[in-house]
Design a protein around this motif. Structure first.
Motif, mmCIF file in Angstrom:
data_model
loop_
_atom_site.group_PDB
_atom_site.id
_atom_site.type_symbol
_atom_site.label_atom_id
_atom_site.label_comp_id
_atom_site.label_asym_id
_atom_site.label_seq_id
_atom_site.Cartn_x
_atom_site.Cartn_y
_atom_site.Cartn_z
ATOM 1 N N GLY A 14 -3.153 44.825 10.689
ATOM 2 C CA GLY A 14 -4.783 46.225 10.600
ATOM 3 C C GLY A 14 -5.333 46.433 12.359
ATOM 4 N N GLY A 15 -4.514 45.728 13.179
ATOM 5 C CA GLY A 15 -5.047 45.943 14.222
ATOM 6 C C GLY A 15 -6.608 45.658 14.673
ATOM 7 N N HIS A 16 -6.725 43.666 14.383
ATOM 8 C CA HIS A 16 -8.141 43.013 14.961
ATOM 9 C C HIS A 16 -7.394 41.922 15.983
ATOM 10 C CE1 HIS A 16 -10.859 45.452 12.356
ATOM 11 N NE2 HIS A 16 -10.167 45.456 11.664
ATOM 12 N N HIS A 40 -18.297 36.887 16.645
ATOM 13 C CA HIS A 40 -16.764 37.121 16.566
ATOM 14 C C HIS A 40 -15.698 36.270 17.456
ATOM 15 C CE1 HIS A 40 -18.274 40.666 15.177
ATOM 16 N NE2 HIS A 40 -17.274 41.235 15.023
ATOM 17 N N ARG A 41 -14.478 36.111 16.802
ATOM 18 C CA ARG A 41 -13.938 34.574 17.151
ATOM 19 C C ARG A 41 -12.024 35.246 17.010
ATOM 20 N NH1 ARG A 41 -16.377 29.299 16.489
ATOM 21 N NH2 ARG A 41 -14.085 28.676 16.559
ATOM 22 N N ALA A 42 -11.467 34.988 18.357
ATOM 23 C CA ALA A 42 -10.225 35.274 17.821
ATOM 24 C C ALA A 42 -9.363 35.349 16.654
ATOM 25 C CB ALA A 42 -9.348 34.309 18.967
ATOM 26 N N GLN A 91 -4.290 35.876 4.971
ATOM 27 C CA GLN A 91 -5.053 36.603 6.207
ATOM 28 C C GLN A 91 -4.946 36.561 7.381
ATOM 29 O OE1 GLN A 91 -5.890 34.225 3.079
ATOM 30 N NE2 GLN A 91 -6.016 35.457 1.782
ATOM 31 N N ILE A 92 -4.348 36.161 7.844
ATOM 32 C CA ILE A 92 -4.926 36.133 9.972
ATOM 33 C C ILE A 92 -3.458 36.744 10.218
ATOM 34 C CG2 ILE A 92 -3.776 34.842 11.732
ATOM 35 C CD1 ILE A 92 -5.053 32.101 11.067
#
Length: 401
Positions: free
Chosen positions: A164-166, A26-28, A157-158
């Motif tokens: 979307g809260g990610h 899981h990357r920033a 997409q970023i």
């Protein structure tokens, strides 16, 4: 091991089946550009979370048309109106501001007049009445799939993931790629050359091709045509997921990639493809490591990298669609008969017709630099007249499409 040349589709399928299975991390979000989503990403919130005005104007109740209305407050982006709009009332509203639940219409400011207290209708009300309101969930709702597994992450997409809260996204660990140049005739870029020498251009070209994908690239060489030197270079890349070599993959006295691979314990999976340019392509394995031996001629190296190396990198990175896709384009001029192998002809596509370059020698870089497309001519093809539609690969910016 097959000794007869493999068809393109079979060779690509066999290669992609060998793609390394990289772990998920899981990357920033801001560090994920160019990666592929490893798992479906759901929305953690609804967008917009409440009805928003799409225009500047006045929020009011359509039941109160045709007015007039009393202006009782304002809703601005980040500063919502806290009250309730009653009969005959309106509030000033800005684009992006929350529309109070008691209102169902935004009257455009150019269709109205106000003295700050009283609002009157001067134009036409919106039709339908909710035309200028963005409803809650218009973009996406909580728990809806935002990004699908295998989707490439670009700037949009970023933004979507963040909306979307990610803050982090599941992606594959960056792939470790080692690129090795080999050949006695090769000299590193920018160094003086004798008549029998050539600048080592393939390695940097292959590194540049791979740079658009999530890879950590190491460039080695040029390596001299000595078995022990090439074996040592290959062995030094023991921690790479993929090794790609350029040159020395054929059967001449100085083509040492195959014996060097055997010296380090690698196993040849297949060798020779029924394409032109690029027949002497080699694929080997050492444990989970994949080794791709490309031809030494620059056009051959480029075409085989486009058709094999880039799809392998995409597959390892988790792309849903690893192979490049053709489009149909019209020939600008006649195209002659095909030979015994499928051919990939350097060409230029202007958005309407595709023009074959007059120079197709696999050692020539000028037509490769001019090209933005590869025209596919199948083995044994009949001559094609100008205006005929043919399959074409679009190379994109720098050939990385």
């Amino acid at each position: 091991m097959k000794t007869s040349p493999l068809p393109l589709a079979e060779a690509q399928a066999r290669l992609l089946a060998l793609a390394p299975q990289l772990p998920v991390e899981h990357r920033a979000v801001a560090e994920c550009l160019g990666h592929y989503i490893a798992e479906t990403v759901p929305a953690r919130r609804t967008q917009p979370a409440a009805p928003l005005s799409a225009m500047d104007g006045y929020a009011l109740r359509s039941a109160d048309l045709p007015g007039p209305w009393q202006v009782i407050g304002e809703s601005a982006a980040g500063h919502p109106f806290a009250g309730v709009i009653g009969a005959g009332q309106a509030i000033r509203i800005s684009t992006g501001a929350i529309v109070p639940g008691s209102a169902d219409m935004v009257l455009l400011q150019e269709d109205s007049a106000s003295d700050g207290q009283t609002l009157t209708l001067t134009g036409e009300p919106p039709a339908p009445t909710e035309r200028h309101i963005r409803p809650a969930g218009m973009d996406f709702s909580a728990q809806a799939a935002l990004l699908a597994a295998g989707e490439r992450i670009g700037p949009a997409q970023i933004a979507l993931a963040i909306a979307g809260g990610h803050g982090h996204l599941p992606v594959r660990r960056p792939l470790k790629l080692t690129v090795i140049d080999s050949g006695d005739e090769l000299v590193a870029a920018g160094h003086p050359l004798a008549l029998h020498q050539l600048p080592a251009s393939n390695g940097p070209m292959l590194c540049a091709l791979a740079a658009s994908l999530p890879t950590v690239i190491r460039h080695v060489g040029p390596i001299a045509d000595r078995l022990e030197d090439l074996a040592a270079a290959l062995d030094s890349a023991h921690d790479a997921d993929i090794i790609v070599t350029s040159g020395g993959a054929s059967v001449g006295d100085h083509d040492l990639v195959r014996p060097a691979l055997e010296a380090i314990g690698a196993t040849i999976d297949f060798w020779r493809i029924g394409i032109k340019p690029g027949k002497p392509l080699l694929v080997a394995r050492r444990g989970n490591q994949v080794i791709l031996g490309l031809p030494g001629n620059p056009a051959s190296a480029f075409v085989t990298a486009y058709l094999f190396l880039l799809p392998l990198l995409r597959a390892a990175a988790g792309a849903e669609q690893a192979l490049p896709q053709t489009i149909s384009a019209r020939l600008a001029s006649d195209m002659g008969k095909g030979g015994s192998r499928m051919e990939f002809l350097r060409a230029y596509w202007d958005g309407d017709v595709v023009t074959l370059d007059t120079l197709q020698d696999s050692g020539a870089l000028t037509p490769l630099a001019r090209a933005n497309a590869l025209v596919v001519r199948v083995a044994g093809a009949e001559a094609q007249a100008a205006g005929t539609n043919v399959p074409v690969y679009l190379l994109g910016n720098g050939g990385i499409a």
